[in-house]
Design a protein around this motif. Structure first.
Motif, PDB file in Angstrom:
ATOM      1  N   TRP A 233       0.855  -1.190   0.000  1.00 58.40           N
ATOM      2  CA  TRP A 233       0.000   0.000   0.000  1.00 58.40           C
ATOM      3  C   TRP A 233       0.886   1.234   0.000  1.00 58.40           C
ATOM      4  O   TRP A 233       1.929   1.263   0.688  1.00 58.40           O
ATOM      5  N   ASP A 234       0.481   2.267  -0.745  1.00 60.96           N
ATOM      6  CA  ASP A 234       1.237   3.520  -0.697  1.00 60.96           C
ATOM      7  C   ASP A 234       0.729   4.390   0.448  1.00 60.96           C
ATOM      8  O   ASP A 234      -0.193   4.014   1.183  1.00 60.96           O
ATOM      9  N   ASP A 235       1.329   5.565   0.607  1.00 60.94           N
ATOM     10  CA  ASP A 235       0.987   6.419   1.750  1.00 60.94           C
ATOM     11  C   ASP A 235      -0.381   7.065   1.613  1.00 60.94           C
ATOM     12  O   ASP A 235      -0.872   7.690   2.561  1.00 60.94           O
ATOM     13  N   ALA A 236      -1.021   6.901   0.438  1.00 63.69           N
ATOM     14  CA  ALA A 236      -2.392   7.384   0.274  1.00 63.69           C
ATOM     15  C   ALA A 236      -3.404   6.273   0.524  1.00 63.69           C
ATOM     16  O   ALA A 236      -4.608   6.479   0.420  1.00 63.69           O
ATOM     17  N   GLY A 237      -2.899   5.061   0.831  1.00 65.51           N
ATOM     18  CA  GLY A 237      -3.777   3.942   1.125  1.00 65.51           C
ATOM     19  C   GLY A 237      -4.184   3.118  -0.079  1.00 65.51           C
ATOM     20  O   GLY A 237      -5.034   2.224   0.039  1.00 65.51           O
ATOM     21  N   THR A 238      -3.577   3.371  -1.246  1.00 65.37           N
ATOM     22  CA  THR A 238      -3.894   2.616  -2.452  1.00 65.37           C
ATOM     23  C   THR A 238      -3.125   1.298  -2.455  1.00 65.37           C
ATOM     24  O   THR A 238      -1.933   1.267  -2.157  1.00 65.37           O
ATOM     25  N   ARG A 239      -3.831   0.215  -2.813  1.00 67.29           N
ATOM     26  CA  ARG A 239      -3.232  -1.121  -2.796  1.00 67.29           C
ATOM     27  C   ARG A 239      -2.705  -1.501  -4.181  1.00 67.29           C
ATOM     28  O   ARG A 239      -3.318  -1.181  -5.202  1.00 67.29           O
ATOM     29  N   TYR A 240      -1.570  -2.196  -4.198  1.00 69.51           N
ATOM     30  CA  TYR A 240      -0.957  -2.669  -5.439  1.00 69.51           C
ATOM     31  C   TYR A 240      -0.479  -4.106  -5.267  1.00 69.51           C
ATOM     32  O   TYR A 240      -0.003  -4.487  -4.194  1.00 69.51           O
ATOM     33  N   LEU A 241      -0.550  -4.892  -6.344  1.00 66.30           N
ATOM     34  CA  LEU A 241       0.143  -6.174  -6.364  1.00 66.30           C
ATOM     35  C   LEU A 241       1.632  -5.891  -6.510  1.00 66.30           C
ATOM     36  O   LEU A 241       2.038  -5.115  -7.380  1.00 66.30           O
ATOM     37  N   ASP A 242       2.439  -6.486  -5.663  1.00 66.11           N
ATOM     38  CA  ASP A 242       3.885  -6.301  -5.726  1.00 66.11           C
ATOM     39  C   ASP A 242       4.452  -7.312  -6.722  1.00 66.11           C
ATOM     40  O   ASP A 242       4.654  -8.483  -6.392  1.00 66.11           O
ATOM     41  N   ALA A 243       4.715  -6.849  -7.939  1.00 66.37           N
ATOM     42  CA  ALA A 243       5.161  -7.746  -9.015  1.00 66.37           C
ATOM     43  C   ALA A 243       6.608  -8.181  -8.866  1.00 66.37           C
ATOM     44  O   ALA A 243       7.038  -9.133  -9.515  1.00 66.37           O
ATOM     45  N   THR A 244       7.375  -7.489  -8.019  1.00 67.35           N
ATOM     46  CA  THR A 244       8.822  -7.722  -7.975  1.00 67.35           C
ATOM     47  C   THR A 244       9.334  -8.227  -6.629  1.00 67.35           C
ATOM     48  O   THR A 244      10.535  -8.450  -6.476  1.00 67.35           O
ATOM     49  N   ALA A 245       8.445  -8.407  -5.639  1.00 69.88           N
ATOM     50  CA  ALA A 245       8.875  -8.788  -4.286  1.00 69.88           C
ATOM     51  C   ALA A 245       9.951  -7.831  -3.787  1.00 69.88           C
ATOM     52  O   ALA A 245      11.052  -8.223  -3.425  1.00 69.88           O
TER      53      ALA A 245
ATOM     54  N   MET B  71      10.317  -5.277 -18.474  1.00 66.13           N
ATOM     55  CA  MET B  71       9.562  -5.153 -17.227  1.00 66.13           C
ATOM     56  C   MET B  71       9.808  -6.416 -16.415  1.00 66.13           C
ATOM     57  O   MET B  71       9.620  -7.530 -16.907  1.00 66.13           O
ATOM     58  N   GLN B  72      10.254  -6.215 -15.179  1.00 62.94           N
ATOM     59  CA  GLN B  72      10.633  -7.332 -14.296  1.00 62.94           C
ATOM     60  C   GLN B  72       9.425  -7.887 -13.538  1.00 62.94           C
ATOM     61  O   GLN B  72       8.632  -7.138 -12.990  1.00 62.94           O
ATOM     62  N   PHE B  73       9.330  -9.214 -13.498  1.00 61.58           N
ATOM     63  CA  PHE B  73       8.330  -9.905 -12.677  1.00 61.58           C
ATOM     64  C   PHE B  73       9.040 -10.969 -11.850  1.00 61.58           C
ATOM     65  O   PHE B  73       9.634 -11.905 -12.384  1.00 61.58           O
TER      66      PHE B  73
END
Length: 408
Positions: free
Chosen positions: A32-44, A383-385
């Motif tokens: 989650w970023d500091d605005a509270g938005t969630r993301y899938l972490d593609a790169t660990a 693009m790294q995965f």
């Protein structure tokens, strides 16, 4: 946005202008970023969060260790019980039985340690002329002086002058290139050959069939130490095994590691040294005058022990192998998109989506975020995965859908 922080590998003018992407929380395969938005972490993170984010078990283990003794030293005869236990545990899973384990603070430390040890080993063997350290085009070996000089990414060496005159580079995918260098320089001048099983930061390039065994055999035939850089592939990312060296039966002279050792919860690295290379230093009277203040840090060792517990208990080596197939299944079809040149996948929990126009890669990272995926550019337009091993097949499909949407 202005501030005191100087980011690594960054156009700081752009960061000052546009602001930083601030990660405030993580859980499993999400951040989650500091605005509270969630993301899938593609790169660990930076290839390292193998067990996923938010593992309080690791935090608790570190806290318990720090409350007892955080660290003292690993020099001379000093150490901690946790550090000793970790070394024994790593020795038990080492691809070469009887290996010694030398602890560092991270991957760059591990590479520089291996480069120094290779030269010092040959000196102890009465062959001090063997000084050249050889790497491959596209390869990345950290950012210390030896690793930067050794790696095959010329742009990372620009503006420094000659960092290390005894470094050479050969083709990344052609064993004959190594043979030609040996013929040109002479085997008596070459100390070691460094090889990533899967080229990581240089763009995620999988080894050609039989390549790793072929270069290993060339090194054996010419008395050159074979060093496998498993900072990325080690501790499960290769899929199904602790190390690529195990999966491919490489039996290297040294293995450099970091990242997955603690899943990035605390900085730590380790060099695995085969018995034959360690022997001159374990007979008594010979010092290797090398080490790091925080090498074998007790708190980091506690993190590593807890991390390895999770990998074993949750069978995450098998989950990484599952991701090998899942990433290939869901990302390979993106190769049909007109903005995609190719997809490199099918070995380990890694993949690359290569863009036709490399200049699009950095802007594409921000476009991906708008579609709920935190990604990273690597090499020239890839693009790294490299997700956490806890990422589900459903989440991989969600990630691939985000990439497709971002491609337009």
């Amino acid at each position: 946005m202005s501030g005191a922080l100087w980011h690594g590998f960054a156009d700081m003018g752009a960061v000052q202008r546009d602001g930083a992407f601030v990660v405030s929380r993580g859980e499993g395969a999400y951040i989650w970023d500091d605005a509270g938005t969630r993301y899938l972490d593609a790169t660990a993170g930076l290839w390292f969060t193998n067990v996923g984010h938010g593992r309080t078990e690791i935090a608790d283990a570190v806290a318990a260790q720090l409350s007892k003794v955080a660290h003292f030293s690993n020099f001379g005869d000093f150490t901690s019980d946790t550090t000793v236990a970790l070394a024994e545990r790593l020795g038990a899973i080492a691809p070469v039985p009887g290996s010694k384990v030398f602890f560092t603070s991270g991957g760059s430390d591990s590479v520089d340690s291996a480069a120094k040890l290779a030269r010092r080993y040959w000196n102890e063997m009465g062959r001090p002329g063997k000084k050249l350290i050889v790497g491959r085009q596209k390869a990345y070996h950290g950012m210390h002086v030896a690793g930067t000089a050794l790696a095959g990414i010329p742009v990372n060496r620009e503006g420094y002058g000659e960092l290390m005159p005894d470094a050479r580079t050969v083709g990344w995918d052609d064993a004959k290139s190594l043979l030609e260098l040996i013929e040109r320089e002479g085997a008596d001048a070459i100390a070691a050959f460094f090889c990533e099983p899967i080229i990581g930061a240089g763009g995620i390039y999988l080894p050609p069939e039989g390549y790793l065994t072929e270069v290993r055999d060339i090194c054996r035939e010419h008395d050159i130490l074979f060093v496998v850089d498993e900072v990325v592939t080690g501790f499960g990312r290769i899929g199904g095994s602790w190390f690529a060296s195990t999966r491919f039966g490489l039996e290297p002279d040294m293995i450099t590691t970091a990242k997955g050792l603690t899943s990035g919860y605390v900085p730590m690295g380790a060099v695995f040294v085969a018995p034959a290379v360690a022997e001159p230093f374990f007979g008594g009277g010979v010092w290797w005058r090398h080490g790091y203040t925080y090498g074998g840090h007790a708190g980091a060792a506690a993190a590593a022990m807890a991390n390895l517990d999770i990998v074993e208990r949750e069978n995450l080596l098998a989950e990484s192998k599952r991701l090998e197939s899942s990433l290939h299944e869901h990302l390979a079809p993106l190769a049909e998109h007109p903005r995609v040149a190719e997809v490199r996948s099918g070995l380990g929990a890694v993949a690359a989506v290569q863009l036709v126009d490399p200049a699009e890669a950095l802007p594409f990272v921000k476009t991906l975020r708008a579609h709920g995926v935190s990604g990273r550019a690597a090499g020239q337009g890839a693009m790294q995965f490299s997700p956490s091993f806890v990422m589900t097949d459903e989440q991989v499909a969600e990630m691939a859908a985000g990439v497709r949407a971002a491609l337009g």
